[in-house]
Design a protein around this motif. Structure first.
Motif, mmCIF file in Angstrom:
data_model
loop_
_atom_site.group_PDB
_atom_site.id
_atom_site.type_symbol
_atom_site.label_atom_id
_atom_site.label_comp_id
_atom_site.label_asym_id
_atom_site.label_seq_id
_atom_site.Cartn_x
_atom_site.Cartn_y
_atom_site.Cartn_z
ATOM 1 N N TYR A 137 -1.807 7.690 11.260
ATOM 2 C CA TYR A 137 -1.963 7.766 9.497
ATOM 3 C C TYR A 137 -0.874 8.790 9.214
ATOM 4 O O TYR A 137 -0.731 9.994 9.658
ATOM 5 C CB TYR A 137 -3.183 8.556 9.420
ATOM 6 C CG TYR A 137 -3.807 8.508 8.011
ATOM 7 C CD1 TYR A 137 -2.727 7.723 6.982
ATOM 8 C CD2 TYR A 137 -4.864 9.525 7.609
ATOM 9 C CE1 TYR A 137 -3.525 7.828 5.801
ATOM 10 C CE2 TYR A 137 -4.812 9.635 6.130
ATOM 11 C CZ TYR A 137 -4.318 8.739 5.304
ATOM 12 O OH TYR A 137 -4.834 8.940 4.035
ATOM 13 N N SER A 139 0.373 10.490 6.032
ATOM 14 C CA SER A 139 -0.445 10.850 4.571
ATOM 15 C C SER A 139 0.569 11.407 3.745
ATOM 16 O O SER A 139 1.267 12.354 4.115
ATOM 17 C CB SER A 139 -1.487 11.350 4.757
ATOM 18 O OG SER A 139 -2.173 11.846 3.641
ATOM 19 N N GLY A 167 1.070 6.336 4.003
ATOM 20 C CA GLY A 167 1.176 6.523 2.433
ATOM 21 C C GLY A 167 2.164 7.305 1.669
ATOM 22 O O GLY A 167 1.959 7.865 0.536
ATOM 23 N N GLY A 248 -0.906 2.684 2.333
ATOM 24 C CA GLY A 248 -1.767 3.697 2.216
ATOM 25 C C GLY A 248 -2.045 4.310 0.957
ATOM 26 O O GLY A 248 -2.963 5.066 0.744
ATOM 27 N N ARG A 249 -1.579 3.702 -0.266
ATOM 28 C CA ARG A 249 -1.708 4.095 -1.606
ATOM 29 C C ARG A 249 -1.991 2.995 -2.335
ATOM 30 O O ARG A 249 -1.264 1.795 -2.237
ATOM 31 C CB ARG A 249 -0.397 4.931 -2.024
ATOM 32 C CG ARG A 249 -0.102 6.276 -1.264
ATOM 33 C CD ARG A 249 1.193 6.720 -1.585
ATOM 34 N NE ARG A 249 1.661 6.598 -3.147
ATOM 35 C CZ ARG A 249 2.375 7.410 -3.656
ATOM 36 N NH1 ARG A 249 2.956 8.331 -3.117
ATOM 37 N NH2 ARG A 249 2.575 7.348 -4.948
ATOM 38 N N PRO A 266 -6.061 1.593 0.628
ATOM 39 C CA PRO A 266 -5.990 2.502 -0.472
ATOM 40 C C PRO A 266 -7.242 3.385 -0.865
ATOM 41 O O PRO A 266 -8.057 2.775 -0.718
ATOM 42 C CB PRO A 266 -5.475 1.633 -1.636
ATOM 43 C CG PRO A 266 -6.220 0.491 -1.214
ATOM 44 C CD PRO A 266 -6.300 0.317 0.342
ATOM 45 N N ASN A 307 -4.364 9.990 -7.363
ATOM 46 C CA ASN A 307 -3.191 10.992 -6.859
ATOM 47 C C ASN A 307 -3.529 12.458 -7.426
ATOM 48 O O ASN A 307 -3.007 13.151 -7.044
ATOM 49 C CB ASN A 307 -1.768 10.559 -7.387
ATOM 50 C CG ASN A 307 -1.437 9.236 -6.686
ATOM 51 O OD1 ASN A 307 -2.126 8.857 -5.719
ATOM 52 N ND2 ASN A 307 -0.503 8.349 -7.367
#
Length: 352
Positions: A137, A139, A167, A248-249, A266, A307
């Motif tokens: 992951y 991020s 991400g 990831g977003r 997401p 965000n």
């Protein structure tokens, strides 16, 4: 394990006084199991994993397994700063019935480019001994938590590393990773329609004794055990996959798919799984224009709620769409009335 499609990140519900609310978690998981999501991810960033005790962490993991449909891929966030702590939680996840574990950069190694050797040692040591396959992951939500591309490419050669959630939203970085990992291939078991075969599906098909299917609320508050009858699994086949990357977003799903991602995880999918799934569905159908249109519909929502407002905003979005969100746990502060009104306006046309 096949990671295609929408891997839906779960929030962690709490009572108003801050106690863990397993009843609402089970409600959410049961409802998410009826969505087109391919899998559910417990205790990723949106699940507030660092705010849970070790006991609460295991209650959450057990509760998700007990409430999820057997065909949903289950991924458990198990990151701890120590290798020993991560392995201990990964072992528990395997015992409960998860299919893979999600790992990110330890806190003391974030933003320290000169610590590449330690970073590699951390992931390799866990991969060597983990009871479950590993999903990296990377991020952007936390400073310095983006894994260097060269680290990802090297780790992709490890037999236990299935793929990565990225991400960063950096298209060039994604292309570099896809190019650098193109030679890595592995066989995964899938159904006749090329959907993932989970460990729980295989266990029931083989007639294995069902275990850990008692709702966590029964363990913590008393109550009857709940068992599900075994079902025979349909015929399976083998599919060859590469290093599997998930966007990831929310605002990066379309670009991620264009760069070679096989799916997405997401954060906003917790509040609007159908809206996020539609981007992937359009892409899978070969309609790039529709996929981009569905993505643009989510841009403002992602920019403001995911965000900027973070977990609190996503949880309120869950409330608006019939999932239990509730408050984030302290030290996260409640949303103001103005922020709630803003989220309602942004999500006016995004209801599930």
């Amino acid at each position: 394990m096949l990671l295609d499609g929408l891997q839906l990140p779960l929030t962690t519900p709490f009572y108003p006084d801050g106690r863990l609310n397993l009843h609402k978690l089970e409600h959410n998981v049961a409802r998410y199991s009826k969505t087109p999501a391919a899998g559910l991810v417990a205790l990723c960033d949106v699940g507030e994993p660092t705010l849970l005790s070790e006991e609460e962490t295991r209650h959450v993991l057990r509760s998700v397994v007990a409430s999820a449909a057997v065909e949903k891929v289950l991924i458990a966030g198990v990151s701890r700063d120590s290798v020993a702590g991560t392995l201990d939680l990964a072992e528990s996840a395997a015992e409960f019935g998860y299919d893979a574990v999600l790992m990110k950069c330890p806190s003391m190694l974030r933003g320290t480019g000169e610590r590449t050797k330690e970073l590699m040692a951390y992931f390799q040591a866990v991969g060597d001994r983990s009871a479950l396959p590993v999903v990296l992951y990377s991020s952007s939500a936390e400073g310095g938590a983006v894994l260097p591309a060269e680290v990802v490419i090297e780790l992709a050669g490890h037999s236990k590393v299935l793929g990565m959630v990225d991400g960063s939203g950096d298209r060039e970085r994604m292309k570099a990773i896809m190019t650098g990992t193109a030679s890595y291939k592995r066989d995964v078991t899938v159904t006749a329609v090329f959907a993932a075969v989970t460990g729980r599906m295989q266990s029931r098909s083989e007639g294995a004794e069902a275990k850990d299917l008692i709702l966590a609320t029964a363990l913590t508050e008393g109550g009857a055990a709940v068992a599900t009858p075994s079902k025979t699994m349909a015929k399976t086949r083998t599919k060859v996959v590469g290093f599997q990357v998930l966007a990831g977003r929310t605002d990066g799903m379309f670009e991620g798919l264009k760069s070679g991602a096989v799916g997405a995880m997401p954060a906003f999918a917790a509040a609007a799984p159908q809206a996020c799934y539609e981007v992937l569905a359009a892409w899978k159908d070969g309609d790039e224009g529709l996929a981009q249109e569905k993505q643009m519909r989510l841009q403002d929502v992602a920019a403001r709620i995911e965000n900027q407002m973070g977990v609190g905003g996503i949880k309120f979005g869950c409330d608006l769409n019939g999932y239990f969100g509730g408050r984030a746990r302290l030290p996260w502060l409640p949303l103001s009335g103005e922020e709630r009104a803003e989220i309602e306006a942004l999500m006016q046309g995004i209801r599930n």
